[in-house]
Design an enzyme around this catalytic site. Structure first.
Site, short mmCIF file in Angstrom:
data_model
loop_
_atom_site.label_atom_id
_atom_site.label_comp_id
_atom_site.label_asym_id
_atom_site.label_seq_id
_atom_site.Cartn_x
_atom_site.Cartn_y
_atom_site.Cartn_z
N ASP A 86 0.98 -1.25 -0.04
CA ASP A 86 -0.04 0.09 -0.01
C ASP A 86 0.90 1.26 -0.05
O ASP A 86 1.87 1.34 0.45
CB ASP A 86 -0.91 0.00 1.17
CG ASP A 86 -2.02 -1.00 1.09
OD1 ASP A 86 -2.22 -1.78 0.13
OD2 ASP A 86 -3.05 -0.54 1.91
N HIS A 233 3.66 -2.10 3.27
CA HIS A 233 3.65 -0.67 2.61
C HIS A 233 4.90 -0.38 1.91
O HIS A 233 6.16 -0.65 2.35
CB HIS A 233 3.47 0.34 3.66
CG HIS A 233 1.92 0.36 4.56
ND1 HIS A 233 1.73 -0.67 5.38
CD2 HIS A 233 0.85 0.97 4.32
CE1 HIS A 233 0.66 -0.51 5.77
NE2 HIS A 233 0.03 0.51 5.17
#
Length: 271
Positions: A86, A233
């Protein structure tokens, strides 16, 4: 002669009456049935989806029905896991993540923030070229979206998908992940109508807190029994720990007999 003239006048009256009846019947056939008599794409009317100004066609969104339910399951089923990444793309960390995925022959889903995709289109193109899938992660990563008006949610989702797909030269965005998991029934409906499956997770590595790469790896190992979708992430700050953890986690998953897949897109989510 008088009789003949009277007969001729009578015929003319009958012809006139027949003509009026035919005209009335025609009007009833066209209007009285309630059917549309004006072409739906008349000049000056609203644009039809998939139609650009000037008449040039652009590819329309697929008509496949996408469920509104949040996806967690893997398309491959069994012991497959889904790697999801992400907040990018980021010019420092995304290439490192991509290199590790390539070294391990693993595909992932990249959940991108719209302006980041617009800023780094070459990274978006590389993600697509290397066989990964795209996910909409909104315009501003607002984790309070579930408390915002529907119009705001719609703008956040649809503006972002346009930027991502433009950067990807039209490659489709298949998923939508709400920042911080702030889904609403409306946001899920908006995403699904645009062809994007709402995407959740089962293992939150909390790598964004930078707890140390060893802690991130341990979290994956301890929580994998929760389900197959793992969250990392590549944007939003220093992701060196995430990179180190991913490099260790992927070989470990293979040692455990795990395979790699993508989250379900159109199939129902497994219980």
């Amino acid at each position: 002669m008088r009789l003949r003239g009277k007969y001729t006048a009578h015929v003319a009256v009958l012809a006139s009456a027949v003509g009026l009846s035919l005209a009335a019947w025609g009007a009833t056939a066209l209007v009285g049935s309630g059917e549309e008599t004006v072409p739906p794409r008349a000049a000056g009317g609203p644009r039809v989806p998939g139609q650009q100004q000037g008449g040039a066609e652009r590819p329309a969104k697929p008509t496949v029905k996408v469920p509104e339910g949040i996806a967690h399951a893997a398309e491959a089923g069994g012991r497959a896991v889904n790697i999801t990444i992400d907040d990018g793309p980021d010019p420092r960390w995304t290439p490192k993540m991509l290199d590790i995925l390539k070294e391990n022959d693993v595909k992932a889903v990249f959940c991108m923030v719209g302006p980041q995709a617009q800023r780094y289109p070459d990274l978006v193109k590389r993600v697509v070229a290397e066989g990964h899938r795209l996910c909409d992660h909104t315009m501003t990563h607002d984790t309070t979206m579930d408390r915002k008006p529907v119009a705001y949610q719609k703008t956040q989702i649809l503006d972002a998908v346009k930027l991502i797909e433009d950067a990807a030269d039209g490659a489709r965005v298949l998923y939508y992940r709400a920042p911080g998991g702030a889904f609403t029934p409306d946001s899920r409906r908006i995403a699904a109508a645009a062809g994007m499956r709402p995407l959740g997770w089962n293992v939150d590595t909390k790598d964004f807190e930078r707890p140390g790469s060893d802690v991130i790896v341990r979290t994956v190992k301890n929580e994998l029994s929760n389900g197959p979708t793992i969250l990392f992430h590549d944007g939003g700050g220093d992701r060196s720990q995430s990179v180190t953890a991913l490099r260790e986690v992927l070989p470990w998953l293979k040692q455990q007999g795990r395979t790699f897949s993508f989250p379900v897109h159109t199939a129902p989510d497994a219980p």
